[in-house]
Design an enzyme around this catalytic site. Sequence first.
Site, short mmCIF file in Angstrom:
data_model
loop_
_atom_site.label_atom_id
_atom_site.label_comp_id
_atom_site.label_asym_id
_atom_site.label_seq_id
_atom_site.Cartn_x
_atom_site.Cartn_y
_atom_site.Cartn_z
N PHE A 10 0.82 -1.22 0.00
CA PHE A 10 0.00 0.00 0.00
C PHE A 10 0.85 1.27 0.00
CE2 PHE A 10 -4.14 -1.76 0.76
CZ PHE A 10 -3.98 -2.87 1.54
N SER A 61 -5.11 2.47 -8.56
CA SER A 61 -6.21 3.42 -8.40
C SER A 61 -6.92 3.65 -9.73
CB SER A 61 -5.64 4.76 -7.90
OG SER A 61 -6.57 5.78 -8.05
N TYR A 66 0.69 12.02 -9.08
CA TYR A 66 0.21 10.87 -8.30
C TYR A 66 -0.35 9.81 -9.24
CZ TYR A 66 -3.15 7.90 -5.97
OH TYR A 66 -3.87 6.80 -5.57
N LYS A 99 1.03 5.82 -10.42
CA LYS A 99 0.26 4.56 -10.41
C LYS A 99 0.35 3.89 -11.78
CE LYS A 99 -1.14 4.40 -6.20
NZ LYS A 99 -0.56 3.37 -5.30
N PHE A 111 -11.59 2.49 -6.49
CA PHE A 111 -12.31 3.70 -6.83
C PHE A 111 -12.23 4.59 -5.60
CE2 PHE A 111 -13.60 3.25 -11.22
CZ PHE A 111 -12.95 2.06 -11.47
N ARG A 158 -11.87 22.15 -9.06
CA ARG A 158 -10.51 21.86 -8.56
C ARG A 158 -9.69 21.33 -9.72
NH1 ARG A 158 -9.72 17.37 -3.85
NH2 ARG A 158 -10.52 16.00 -5.50
#
Length: 345
Positions: A82, A126, A151, A155, A180, A297
């Site tokens: 993780f 993700s 980020y 992944k 999700f 955003r």
Amino acid sequence: MSKVLVTCGTGYIGSHTVVELQQEGHEVIVVDNLFNSDIEVLNGIEKITGIRPTFENIDCTDYVGMDRMFERHKNIDAIIHFAAYKAVGESVEKPLLYYRNNILSLVNLLQLMPVHKIKHLVFSSSCTVYGQPDILPVTENSPFKPALSPYGNTKQICEEIIRDTIHSNSFYHSIVLRYFNPIGAHPSAEIGELPNGVPNNLLPFITQTAIGIRKQLLVYGNDYNTPDGTCIRDYIDVVDLAKAHVSALNRMLNHQQKNNLEVFNLGTGRGLSVLEIIKMFEKVNNVKVPYKIVGRREGDIEKVWADPSYANKELGWKAQRPLEETLRSAWEWEKKLAERSKQTA
Ligand code: WQD
């Protein structure tokens, strides 16, 4: 049962997964640098399961430290990885921190696995890898879009590193799990989400607003092409998510994989808007969440939700927890945190 190393096992999803692993009889070793989590979480895990996991305070980017740790803990059957920084906004401000941490920690593990005869890796990925999908719901074969943040890029890069490593050496077996939007807390309210500082994610911001830590929730945009104009996401309960990791682990250890690398979407298949989540949270918990609509955003995608049928079929896993219960658990956890801070004040 098996012996499992969980990196970032004191983190949000990690700690809930440790609980599910222990309750299924697996022996768990937690590795965490406590950069983004609190060692107190081990107390919460122990209160739930009665077993305090073995804990090693090590940074996964420290190759020598990790090598020595594996020398101390022999016969590990699998790793659930993780450990990664995951704040989208922060990754835009500090890309090198994200590239170094998220990629080097995985590369270290992959290099050390054959050295210590550890074949199995469950990797935490993700839905961010999909970007804004052209077709919804998203399946595992939906294409990657250019990442909207460092980020998300880490992944995508990590998944490619795993794919290339497995292609080069059949020693490795891996299952990649694309989450999700994880939300909620353990029903015991002994563990839950512990955001560092101002929460980036919606649910902790909602609960902190409801309890009065935050004055109001800012809703980032209501001019999207969705029924109420706010973004849509697939919110999945963290305990359901943790159970999926145990299903993936068992699939590997029971040699049920159809090939050495498998990828699964972990979602509910249900898309909900920001305003829907706010309204349901208020209704379920009988609280008010003052909010204000502001501008979009940067980096947000408009709408994404999973087609979870492949995980349902192959992992024998399905999101079970009703959303109402999940939203209640998030609120119970926030109230527990408030109690604790009063006691320590
Ligand atoms: C959800 C929605 C916001 C906060 C990220 C990661 C993803 C995964 C989950 C790791 C968006 C809106 C949010 C707020 C708001 N992490 N929002 N006000 O960005 O979908 O996904 O977390 O696996 O990889 O990218 O989650 O909770 O930040 O936002 O209006 O104060 O809530 O605009 O539409 P996101 P989020």
